[in-house]
Scaffold this motif. Sequence first.
Motif, PDB file in Angstrom:
ATOM      1  N   ALA A 281      17.380  34.074  44.784  1.00  0.00           N
ATOM      2  CA  ALA A 281      17.613  32.824  44.052  1.00  0.00           C
ATOM      3  C   ALA A 281      18.337  33.104  42.744  1.00  0.00           C
ATOM      4  O   ALA A 281      18.243  34.204  42.181  1.00  0.00           O
ATOM      5  N   VAL A 282      19.056  32.086  42.268  1.00  0.00           N
ATOM      6  CA  VAL A 282      19.773  32.167  40.986  1.00  0.00           C
ATOM      7  C   VAL A 282      18.983  31.364  39.958  1.00  0.00           C
ATOM      8  O   VAL A 282      18.706  30.174  40.169  1.00  0.00           O
ATOM      9  N   TYR A 283      18.602  32.027  38.860  1.00  0.00           N
ATOM     10  CA  TYR A 283      17.809  31.383  37.813  1.00  0.00           C
ATOM     11  C   TYR A 283      18.574  31.374  36.487  1.00  0.00           C
ATOM     12  O   TYR A 283      19.326  32.306  36.183  1.00  0.00           O
ATOM     13  N   GLN A 284      18.378  30.307  35.731  1.00  0.00           N
ATOM     14  CA  GLN A 284      18.950  30.230  34.385  1.00  0.00           C
ATOM     15  C   GLN A 284      18.041  30.979  33.421  1.00  0.00           C
ATOM     16  O   GLN A 284      16.816  30.876  33.492  1.00  0.00           O
ATOM     17  N   GLU A 285      18.667  31.711  32.489  1.00  0.00           N
ATOM     18  CA  GLU A 285      17.887  32.535  31.563  1.00  0.00           C
ATOM     19  C   GLU A 285      18.601  32.618  30.218  1.00  0.00           C
ATOM     20  O   GLU A 285      19.834  32.683  30.155  1.00  0.00           O
ATOM     21  N   LYS A 286      17.809  32.620  29.141  1.00  0.00           N
ATOM     22  CA  LYS A 286      18.386  32.797  27.801  1.00  0.00           C
ATOM     23  C   LYS A 286      18.121  34.233  27.356  1.00  0.00           C
ATOM     24  O   LYS A 286      16.978  34.693  27.321  1.00  0.00           O
ATOM     25  N   LEU A 287      19.212  34.936  26.975  1.00  0.00           N
ATOM     26  CA  LEU A 287      19.098  36.325  26.545  1.00  0.00           C
ATOM     27  C   LEU A 287      18.615  36.418  25.094  1.00  0.00           C
ATOM     28  O   LEU A 287      18.621  35.420  24.353  1.00  0.00           O
ATOM     29  N   LYS A 303       9.034  29.287  39.992  1.00  0.00           N
ATOM     30  CA  LYS A 303      10.138  29.098  39.050  1.00  0.00           C
ATOM     31  C   LYS A 303      11.199  28.181  39.663  1.00  0.00           C
ATOM     32  O   LYS A 303      11.408  28.185  40.874  1.00  0.00           O
ATOM     33  N   LYS A 304      11.838  27.379  38.819  1.00  0.00           N
ATOM     34  CA  LYS A 304      12.884  26.472  39.292  1.00  0.00           C
ATOM     35  C   LYS A 304      14.198  27.229  39.429  1.00  0.00           C
ATOM     36  O   LYS A 304      14.746  27.735  38.452  1.00  0.00           O
ATOM     37  N   ALA A 305      14.701  27.288  40.632  1.00  0.00           N
ATOM     38  CA  ALA A 305      15.953  27.987  40.906  1.00  0.00           C
ATOM     39  C   ALA A 305      17.116  27.008  40.867  1.00  0.00           C
ATOM     40  O   ALA A 305      16.978  25.852  41.254  1.00  0.00           O
ATOM     41  N   LEU A 306      18.261  27.480  40.408  1.00  0.00           N
ATOM     42  CA  LEU A 306      19.468  26.662  40.462  1.00  0.00           C
ATOM     43  C   LEU A 306      19.897  26.499  41.917  1.00  0.00           C
ATOM     44  O   LEU A 306      20.286  25.417  42.348  1.00  0.00           O
ATOM     45  N   GLN A 307      19.796  27.595  42.672  1.00  0.00           N
ATOM     46  CA  GLN A 307      20.109  27.570  44.095  1.00  0.00           C
ATOM     47  C   GLN A 307      19.571  28.845  44.720  1.00  0.00           C
ATOM     48  O   GLN A 307      19.460  29.874  44.065  1.00  0.00           O
ATOM     49  N   SER A 308      19.211  28.768  46.002  1.00  0.00           N
ATOM     50  CA  SER A 308      18.669  29.927  46.708  1.00  0.00           C
ATOM     51  C   SER A 308      19.608  30.347  47.833  1.00  0.00           C
ATOM     52  O   SER A 308      20.355  29.529  48.372  1.00  0.00           O
TER      53      SER A 308
END
Length: 439
Positions: A281-287, A303-308
């Motif tokens: 899955a693709v997840y949004q993350e703040k560095l 976790k909420k994925a942008l897309q799997s």
Amino acid sequence: MYAIIDIETTGGQFNKEGITEIAIYKFDGVEIIDQFISLVNPEIPIQPFVVKLTGINNAMLRQAPKFFEVAKRIIEITEGCIIVAHNASFDYRVLKLEFDRLGYNFQKSTLCTVEMSKILLPDAEAYSLGKLVRSLGIPIADRHRASGDAMATLKLFKLLLDKDLDKQIVKQQIKNEQHQGISPKLFDILQNIPSTVGIFYVHNDKGNIIYIGKSNNIRKKLNQIFTADSKIAKRIQKEVYTVTFEETGNELIALLKEREELLHNKPVLNITQRKSPFLWAVYQEKLDSGYETLKIQKSNGRKKALQSFKTQKNAVQFINDLYQENEIVEQVQNALSASEQINYPTDMHNTLFNDLLSKNELLWNKKIIILKGRTINEKSAVVIENGIFKGYCFFDLNYQVLNTDVLQKKLIQLVYTKDVLNTIKHYLYTKKDYKLLSF
């Protein structure tokens, strides 16, 4: 096997009616394989209100065959079939009455599309044949003539088969065949399976579904199972009583149907297939640096994925394609990946970054995906509204899918899960055999 029947009668006193016209379509669940349509001389006058309703008058029937002359053909075409009719109790009663007059005991199982519609189409405003099929966008010609009404009933029945997620109609068919002592061998089963894309259901001798499969070539897949020596294949070969199938016309609906049917029916031999195929899955993350980015990780249901995705490769390609839509975001993300110095302001980048994600989300607002249907004249539609999969349907005419009211009634709704939307997105991302419409 089904015999879709419609009968027109003389009207008059109960159990005194005579048949004036009969239409029978022999239907194997996919296509019409035989048909019989004929006027019938009832040898009694037709009631005036019936003449006005059907257009059939006494003069038209003088040269028509009498019932005893068509009885043998009716017996032949309905052999091994369940009788299906709109208000089946009427058509079956009249048909049986005519055979009783000949001294022949005509006994068949019946299915009534009125009763089925009340269960599977509970929101319909009316259940008369004319009003019901019009509300579903099903064309009907020659209303109140046997052939036209029987054809409309057949099209309605096909829709009801699609909507019968519990497979009660199919199970009754299997029980009917079992009662008649029909028990086909593996080779015989294969002869009736098409080499097309769709879903197949392996039933045991109680009619229960023990295995569900999907394939772009159903017959080839079943042949592999019937000749394999794996533990599951051996159990299928031993326990199979019959196999039913649903042609889907395209792989996307087959994928959606398979997932739904596995969760709904929980067949005992499909344990491994119930697990989600979307492992990444693709997840949004703040560095720590404050920049927003996307990360590929193992799927985590919490976790909420942008897309799997099914593979890491597809996930990487998705991210790269997304970044390419904005030159600044692409440059910053490339620099982040290479651990290079970034001179672009964090807040400005993050605004562009989130706009990009919002734009991607809007793609799934209100979409109709048009794909191939089960026949050359048919198309299918998969509907997404507000980012949620609403269902699918098959249609012959464009207005049936462009008219929102008709579309909602024709939709076959499946249980919404994350995997459903993942399946659709993954398909659209990896295939090209579709057309997208907004509504």
